[in-house]
Design an enzyme around this catalytic site. Structure first.
Site, mmCIF file in Angstrom:
data_model
loop_
_atom_site.group_PDB
_atom_site.id
_atom_site.type_symbol
_atom_site.label_atom_id
_atom_site.label_comp_id
_atom_site.label_asym_id
_atom_site.label_seq_id
_atom_site.Cartn_x
_atom_site.Cartn_y
_atom_site.Cartn_z
ATOM 1 N N SER A 108 -4.366 -11.387 44.470
ATOM 2 C CA SER A 108 -4.373 -12.413 45.513
ATOM 3 C C SER A 108 -5.613 -12.449 46.382
ATOM 4 O O SER A 108 -5.692 -13.288 47.286
ATOM 5 C CB SER A 108 -3.141 -12.279 46.403
ATOM 6 O OG SER A 108 -2.192 -13.228 46.011
ATOM 7 N N LYS A 111 -6.980 -15.834 46.709
ATOM 8 C CA LYS A 111 -6.584 -16.828 47.714
ATOM 9 C C LYS A 111 -7.609 -17.010 48.819
ATOM 10 O O LYS A 111 -7.555 -18.009 49.558
ATOM 11 C CB LYS A 111 -5.220 -16.471 48.302
ATOM 12 C CG LYS A 111 -4.080 -16.543 47.291
ATOM 13 C CD LYS A 111 -2.732 -16.399 47.986
ATOM 14 C CE LYS A 111 -1.581 -16.516 47.005
ATOM 15 N NZ LYS A 111 -1.236 -15.235 46.361
ATOM 16 N N SER A 167 0.701 -14.194 51.828
ATOM 17 C CA SER A 167 0.164 -14.442 50.485
ATOM 18 C C SER A 167 1.087 -15.338 49.675
ATOM 19 O O SER A 167 1.387 -15.072 48.506
ATOM 20 C CB SER A 167 -0.055 -13.109 49.741
ATOM 21 O OG SER A 167 -0.980 -13.250 48.700
ATOM 22 N N LYS A 275 -7.794 -9.712 53.213
ATOM 23 C CA LYS A 275 -6.751 -10.137 52.285
ATOM 24 C C LYS A 275 -6.284 -8.966 51.420
ATOM 25 O O LYS A 275 -7.076 -8.132 51.003
ATOM 26 C CB LYS A 275 -7.276 -11.266 51.380
ATOM 27 C CG LYS A 275 -6.212 -11.909 50.508
ATOM 28 C CD LYS A 275 -5.321 -12.828 51.313
ATOM 29 C CE LYS A 275 -4.130 -13.334 50.516
ATOM 30 N NZ LYS A 275 -3.120 -12.271 50.246
#
Length: 339
Positions: A108, A111, A167, A275
């Site tokens: 992720s 993202k 997320s 993140k």
């Protein structure tokens, strides 16, 4: 099982750093600007993984980071993940590298690019209607979600929080569906942005970092560059560093409370996000940053074996690099240096 956080002589160097700091396209919520310019890549000489000293970014791609023997008395912390990298965002000084140019899935962390692309197309106040396909996408892939329901209408701003904090694969799917339009076109936009930013060892397969369709990859260096770009955007910086975001119920949507999955926030001095990511293929990943005595340190850890280890590794790297930054760099110990 739920998939959590699903995914630079001297003239050339100075020129590259100038580009990195200023050559970014303006987001849709700012004044229009030119297309994003390439960020400098990092090269280094091979050495013992996990032992690094300050080195400078160079203008070409190549080896896996600025790796050298440690400064006496300041041994670099051990990192058990497959790859890691940490640098000073303002000076371009690379403090740590382990397999930093190795292509790996990044889960992720993907993202971050999703949010970056959306911010260059969408108004923050634009409203997106959640479709049943957005909800199904997260459920069918056993992915983390923002708890969205079909029919809800939320602003792009709120959905970006849903993408970055919990997320949410449902939130990223909704944004890609609208601003691609569709996942395939949106992914093409992501890859175009990666090329424009000089992320030459990055390829995105989808907007959320899920393992299907396969083929997505990046490197610790490229993801650290991307984090620097993201933190240059005040909106994305605010979102990435938020510990919690509350969306109050309205006629358009129900209430949502999203907590940031990055455990450095509130615990590690000066932490700014960025993140988290996890899939079985990628392992536990983390893109992180912290302000230490006015120095913005940015790092990435990929392929850790446990969630907590990625945070411990990041915390130790930040403390160690801050200590290195406090004194003059031991250039004599470096394999890579400015010419």
């Amino acid at each position: 099982m739920q998939i959590g956080g699903i995914r630079l002589g001297a003239c050339a160097a100075l020129a590259a750093l100038a580009v990195f700091g200023t050559g970014l396209s303006a987001p849709a919520h700012a004044q229009p600007g030119s297309a994003p310019a390439a960020a400098p890549a990092v090269t280094g000489a091979p050495g013992t993984a996990g032992s690094a000293v300050p080195a400078r970014l160079t203008g070409t791609d190549g080896l896996a980071g600025a790796v050298a023997r440690p400064v006496a008395g300041r041994t670099a912390p051990a990192v058990t993940g497959k790859a890691a990298y940490l640098f000073d965002a303002a000076t371009g000084t690379a403090y740590f590298g382990k397999q930093a140019g190795r292509r790996l899935p990044v889960a992720s962390l993907t993202k971050v690019m999703t949010a970056y692309v959306v911010l260059r197309q969408a108004s923050l106040d634009a409203v997106v209607r959640i479709d049943a396909s957005d909800v199904r996408h997260a459920r069918a892939n056993d992915a983390t979600s923002a708890g969205l329901r079909a029919g809800e209408r939320l602003t792009v701003r709120d959905l970006l929080y849903g993408v970055m904090l919990p997320s949410g694969a449902d939130a990223s799917h909704a944004l890609a569906r609208v601003y691609g339009p569709g996942a395939a076109r949106f992914t093409a936009r992501m890859n175009a942005a990666a090329r424009a930013l000089g992320l030459s060892l990055t390829r995105y397969a989808n907007p959320d970092g899920l393992p299907e369709p396969a083929g997505g990859y990046s490197t610790a260096i490229d993801q650290a560059k991307l984090a620097r770009v993201a933190l240059n955007d005040p909106v994305l910086r605010t979102i990435a560093s938020s510990r919690r975001h509350v969306v109050r119920a309205s006629k358009l949507h129900r209430a949502h409370t999203w907590t940031n999955s990055n455990k450095l926030l509130g615990k590690t001095p000066g932490a700014l996000g960025v993140k988290t990511g996890y899939t079985r293929a990628a392992g536990y990943c983390l893109s992180f940053a912290a302000d230490r005595d006015g120095r913005l340190l940015i790092g990435v850890v990929l392929g850790e074996s446990s969630s907590e280890r990625r945070f411990r590794s990041a915390d130790r790297l930040l403390d160690w690099a801050a200590g290195q930054a406090a004194g003059p760099p031991d250039v004599g110990a470096g394999v890579v240096r400015s010419l």
